[in-house]
Design a protein around this motif. Sequence first.
Motif, mmCIF file in Angstrom:
data_model
loop_
_atom_site.group_PDB
_atom_site.id
_atom_site.type_symbol
_atom_site.label_atom_id
_atom_site.label_comp_id
_atom_site.label_asym_id
_atom_site.label_seq_id
_atom_site.Cartn_x
_atom_site.Cartn_y
_atom_site.Cartn_z
ATOM 1 N N LEU A 44 0.703 -1.196 0.116
ATOM 2 C CA LEU A 44 -0.060 -0.087 -0.082
ATOM 3 C C LEU A 44 0.793 0.803 -0.365
ATOM 4 C CD1 LEU A 44 -2.761 -1.321 2.599
ATOM 5 C CD2 LEU A 44 -2.799 -0.605 -0.347
ATOM 6 N N ALA A 45 1.926 1.311 0.895
ATOM 7 C CA ALA A 45 2.922 2.405 0.924
ATOM 8 C C ALA A 45 3.026 2.449 -0.874
ATOM 9 C CB ALA A 45 4.044 2.390 2.188
ATOM 10 N N VAL A 48 1.946 1.725 -3.494
ATOM 11 C CA VAL A 48 1.385 2.240 -4.582
ATOM 12 C C VAL A 48 0.834 3.528 -4.204
ATOM 13 C CG1 VAL A 48 -1.418 2.248 -4.796
ATOM 14 C CG2 VAL A 48 0.274 0.034 -4.594
ATOM 15 N N VAL A 49 0.848 4.317 -2.696
ATOM 16 C CA VAL A 49 0.522 5.195 -2.352
ATOM 17 C C VAL A 49 1.687 6.294 -3.010
ATOM 18 C CG1 VAL A 49 0.129 7.043 -0.379
ATOM 19 C CG2 VAL A 49 -1.156 4.650 -0.989
ATOM 20 N N MET A 50 2.967 5.691 -2.960
ATOM 21 C CA MET A 50 4.472 6.641 -2.613
ATOM 22 C C MET A 50 3.714 6.926 -4.752
ATOM 23 S SD MET A 50 5.994 7.327 -0.551
ATOM 24 C CE MET A 50 7.574 7.181 -1.365
ATOM 25 N N THR A 51 3.839 5.690 -5.328
ATOM 26 C CA THR A 51 4.109 5.885 -7.007
ATOM 27 C C THR A 51 2.709 6.798 -7.186
ATOM 28 O OG1 THR A 51 4.382 3.261 -6.565
ATOM 29 C CG2 THR A 51 3.637 3.843 -8.741
ATOM 30 N N ALA A 52 2.058 6.236 -6.514
ATOM 31 C CA ALA A 52 0.960 7.548 -7.257
ATOM 32 C C ALA A 52 1.003 8.980 -6.932
ATOM 33 C CB ALA A 52 -0.286 7.504 -6.052
ATOM 34 N N ALA A 53 1.746 9.603 -5.114
ATOM 35 C CA ALA A 53 2.138 10.577 -5.725
ATOM 36 C C ALA A 53 2.888 10.896 -6.404
ATOM 37 C CB ALA A 53 2.507 10.146 -4.235
ATOM 38 N N THR A 63 3.117 14.308 -8.796
ATOM 39 C CA THR A 63 3.518 15.290 -8.370
ATOM 40 C C THR A 63 4.333 15.425 -9.773
ATOM 41 O OG1 THR A 63 4.482 14.472 -6.093
ATOM 42 C CG2 THR A 63 6.210 16.176 -7.148
#
Length: 180
Positions: free
Chosen positions: A162-163, A165-170, A174
């Motif tokens: 999850l971290a 995925v969230v990082m990739t999305a962020a 950006t």
Amino acid sequence: MDTEEDMSEFLMPIDKEKDSSESALCGRKLPLWLGLLLLLVAVGLLVPMIYFAVIANSKACVDGLQAQKECQEVNQHVQRQLTQAQELLNEKKAEAATCKQAVVTLRDSLKKEQARVEELQGELASLNQQLQDALTKERRKSEASAEDYPSRFSVLFFPAFLAGVVMTAAVLITCKCLKK
């Protein structure tokens, strides 16, 4: 001549008493029986003396004396050997006593060392038992953790996923924002 007699009186005093007793003895004759007796005594002593002198110088007596002398020499030689053997025996007895003392000392040291070895073997057995216990405990832990591994993997993997995925999305967001 008168002067010579007078002179002789001065040179050699004349003892008239002594002179008269000597002349009295010289004038007497020894009785015949006393002379024969003295002769028999002299012959009686001379004959055994000659007999013993002949026997003492005989071959058997000389050989006997020689044998006695040789026997004494052999006896002295044997006595010296006996003395040396006794001295050697005493030395060997002293050496044996020293060796016995060394054996006793070594035996005592060996007993002490054996006791120490037994003590160390006891400690080693105790340490081996502790090691076996620790290995058994560790094996049980690793077996328990191996059974638990899939459930722990999913618990740890899901939050990391999850971290990620969230990082990739962020990161994507950006990047889009920066391009604009």
